[in-house]
Design an enzyme around this catalytic site. Structure first.
Site, PDB file in Angstrom:
ATOM      1  N   ASP A 110      11.218  41.114 -37.959  1.00 24.47           N
ATOM      2  CA  ASP A 110      11.741  41.576 -36.933  1.00 24.47           C
ATOM      3  C   ASP A 110      13.212  41.015 -35.868  1.00 24.47           C
ATOM      4  O   ASP A 110      13.380  40.319 -35.359  1.00 24.47           O
ATOM      5  CB  ASP A 110      10.394  41.068 -35.809  1.00 24.47           C
ATOM      6  CG  ASP A 110      10.433  41.867 -34.576  1.00 24.47           C
ATOM      7  OD1 ASP A 110      11.591  43.340 -34.483  1.00 24.47           O
ATOM      8  OD2 ASP A 110       9.894  41.559 -33.445  1.00 24.47           O
ATOM      9  N   GLU A 158      13.934  48.998 -39.378  1.00 20.64           N
ATOM     10  CA  GLU A 158      14.466  50.898 -38.560  1.00 20.64           C
ATOM     11  C   GLU A 158      13.575  51.122 -37.983  1.00 20.64           C
ATOM     12  O   GLU A 158      12.180  51.032 -38.559  1.00 20.64           O
ATOM     13  CB  GLU A 158      15.197  51.248 -39.674  1.00 20.64           C
ATOM     14  CG  GLU A 158      16.146  52.459 -38.510  1.00 20.64           C
ATOM     15  CD  GLU A 158      17.442  52.904 -40.238  1.00 20.64           C
ATOM     16  OE1 GLU A 158      17.461  52.367 -40.643  1.00 20.64           O
ATOM     17  OE2 GLU A 158      17.785  54.002 -39.463  1.00 20.64           O
TER      18      GLU A 158
END
Ligand code: G3I
Ligand code: 9MR
Length: 591
Positions: A556, A565
């Site tokens: 993360d 993404e």
């Protein structure tokens, strides 16, 4: 699938050092000992939790408002991870069917909250569709609709340059055209036809299967309340942009609208790089033809509102198809393009050297919308031999879904290939569910090494789920639907990292997506409603390689574009998956 990375970027230099110091290789948080669907379960749904705790004797479920223990049970089974010595234990509390908020406790020590609701996935469908509003280009995002994620307009795209690779006699290199609106593709600010078309095609496949559901799905966008389903209003915003990507002279469609290299992590209104349209490609042109033909058909009932769009769209589609038929080998090859033209282009390629699936999808939509026999002939000619999962690089499933929705008479016309494709879909569904109920996370997805690659939460996990739902619609076999729910549970938290992989949803969700809009807005929380790409063990240039299991290869971190993404096509999968499950659940509940 080739793409080129710019040699360096300031963003990268700024963050690389910090990153190496700060980042653990596998992500785990303290309070996620028990893995559940963090959004909620439907009353009738199978309800499973998974834990790494060993030697569990019993678990209990307490109603959090009354404090009463309403269920107790023993583990169902344990299974070892295929890649580590972790042993997952499966807890089944399916008999609990009363809507409410609960807490599951293991041996009096570990607890996790969860809920049961008749509309468990409705908030997800809403958020997943709303996410597209935040991706809108050339428009101020207003507080009334966006709350704290309001922002000024960026990228007017009224002065877009014809790249040398796209030059024609009517539009020589350097000509300026206007190509505003549309959605930003992903974490970046460019607009790519191939991915846009797939995104809309998939969303429309959900719409054509459950139109009623979408008349009720309101997302508080500027068009809400205008008597048109928000899904159509939202896709229209991108369709208008797509229309401007067609060269009116010959019908060919530019592959993408892009800066030469990726922008930094700056706000849209601060972006100053020139934007270009590049070479026309056969894949972009066919995807455009398909989606315009499909939209033309589905927008017809609302034509007085959209003022002739249906007619315009079908004409554009036919013209595009004719161009593609004359240029069947015009693939987009960025390396070759850069060897011939300036400036060099290094943004997303969406490269694909096989246009059979695009021909099939486009011919299908054109036939279903016009009834012309030449398109039926082409659909038959390009029909795949097998059903494959819907992904941006293989669109034949979108054609299959449209055939399955068509009138019986039209389906009759497809008798050369349609029965075989339906059979192949059922065959795939059977192989997906094989053994799913003895795996570590009790789902079809997530126990094969090949389940984890760039974007696989969409392109594998959700795509499997969507395919299982279509197999269910075809056969009415409950087990396909049940297994689709299991993949949804995986996405929403019952998995190896314990993340609910959608921003803003659940108690442990991505906080630092690779998303320029979220990073540059100065607001702590990421923009909600986005599915991240997810675990992907392939090493990313400049980042340390993962040493953990593939299903834990997730970071993360803003830098990690290969795992973290967001993208419009991934959200289309999320929305389609969620909306179809929620639509089926509401009909089951008689709502
Ligand atoms: O390697 C897998 C293979 O194991 C798997 O079986 C197969 C299934 O289809 O896919 C294989 O290839 C991957 C391919 O995507 C197909 O999904 C590649 O490894 C992977 O590198 C490739 O990633 C693509 C990526 O661009 C790089 O080209 C993603 O699909 C695609 O979503 C992504 O798109 C980018 C745009 O270029 C730019 N904008 C952002 C967007 C999202 O990251
Ligand atoms: O931000 C870009 C993302 O949208 C793409 O998916 C990815 C792969 O093409 O590239 C990202 O941009 C990075 C570039 O490739 C290399 N330098 C750093 C850029 C931002 O992290």
């Amino acid at each position: 699938y080739k793409y080129m990375r710019p040699k360096s970027s300031t963003f990268f230099k700024q963050w690389a050092g910090l990153f190496l110091l700060a980042v653990p290789l596998a992500a785990t948080a303290a309070n996620d000992t028990i893995r559940v669907n963090q959004l909620g379960y439907y009353p009738h749904q199978e309800k499973i939790a998974v834990t790494d705790c060993r030697d569990i004797k019993t678990f209990t479920v307490t109603n959090t408002s009354t404090g009463q223990t309403v269920f107790s049970g023993k583990p169902l089974y344990s299974a070892s991870s295929e890649w580590s010595d972790k042993v997952r234990t499966i807890l089944d509390f399916s008999p609990l069917k009363v809507p409410g908020n609960y807490q599951l406790t293991i041996d009096g020590k570990y607890t996790v909250p969860f809920s049961i609701s008749n509309q468990a996935l409705l908030p997800l469908s809403r958020a997943a569709l709303k996410a597209f509003y935040y991706q809108r280009c050339s428009l101020p995002i207003e507080e009334t609709y966006a709350g704290k994620w309001t922002r000024p307009a960026g990228h007017p795209d009224t002065q877009v340059i014809i790249h040398a690779s796209a030059a024609s006699s009517e539009r020589p290199a350097g000509t300026v055209i206007s190509s505003p609106k549309g959605w930003y593709d992903a974490g970046d600010y460019n607009k790519y036809i191939v991915n846009s078309a797939f995104t809309i095609g998939l969303m429309l496949s959900a719409y054509q299967a459950f139109p009623e559901y979408f008349t009720k799905l309101e997302t508080n966008i500027p068009e809400s309340g205008n008597g048109i389903p928000d899904l159509l209003d939202e896709t229209y915003y991108n369709l208008v942009w797509m229309l401007s990507m067609q060269d009116p002279a010959d019908g060919g469609v530019y592959h993408k609208l892009t800066t030469p290299s990726f922008e930094g992590f700056i706000r849209p209104e601060d972006c100053k790089q020139p934007r270009y349209v590049v070479q026309k490609s056969v894949t972009a042109t066919l995807d455009f033809a398909a989606v315009m033909a499909q939209a033309s058909r589905l927008f017809t009932p609302y034509d007085s509102h959209f003022k002739g769009f249906s007619e315009k769209a079908i004409q554009a589609a036919e013209k595009a198809y004719a161009w593609a038929a004359e240029h069947p080998e015009s693939y987009y090859d960025q390396r070759r393009l850069n060897s011939q033209f300036q400036p060099a282009i290094s943004t997303g390629e969406y490269g694909d050297r096989n246009a059979q699936d695009e021909f099939f999808w486009a011919a299908t939509e054109l036939y279903l919308s016009t009834g012309k026999s030449m398109y039926l002939q082409d659909a038959a000619k390009y029909a795949p031999h097998q059903y494959t999962l819907p992904v941006w690089g293989n669109l034949s499933a979108l054609g299959v879904f449209s055939w399955m929705q068509a009138s019986a008479q039209k389906q009759e016309a497809g008798q050369k290939f349609l029965p075989g494709l339906k059979q192949s879909l059922i065959h795939l569904a059977d192989s997906l569910i094989q053994g799913a109920d003895v795996t570590p996370f009790h789902a079809p997805y997530g126990h094969h090494t090949q389940d984890f690659f760039w974007g696989s939460l969409s392109d594998q996990c959700a795509s499997q789920g969507i395919s299982l739902i279509h197999a269910y619609l075809l056969s009415k076999k409950e087990t396909y639907l049940n297994n689709a729910y299991r993949n949804m549970d995986y996405l929403l938290g019952r998995n190896a990292t314990g993340y609910c992989y959608v921003t803003g949803i659940g108690f442990k969700s991505p906080k630092h997506p690779h998303h320029r809009l979220s990073v540059s807005d100065g607001i702590n929380e990421p923009i909600p409603g986005f599915l991240v790409g997810g675990p992907n063990p392939q090493p990313q240039m400049g980042l340390p390689a993962f040493t953990c299991a593939p299903d834990e290869a997730y970071l993360d971190q803003e830098l990690s574009y290969t795992t973290n993404e967001i993208a419009i096509n991934w959200n289309a999968s999320l929305l389609t998956f969620s909306a179809m499950l929620d639509a089926l659940a509401s009909s089951e509940n008689g709502q």
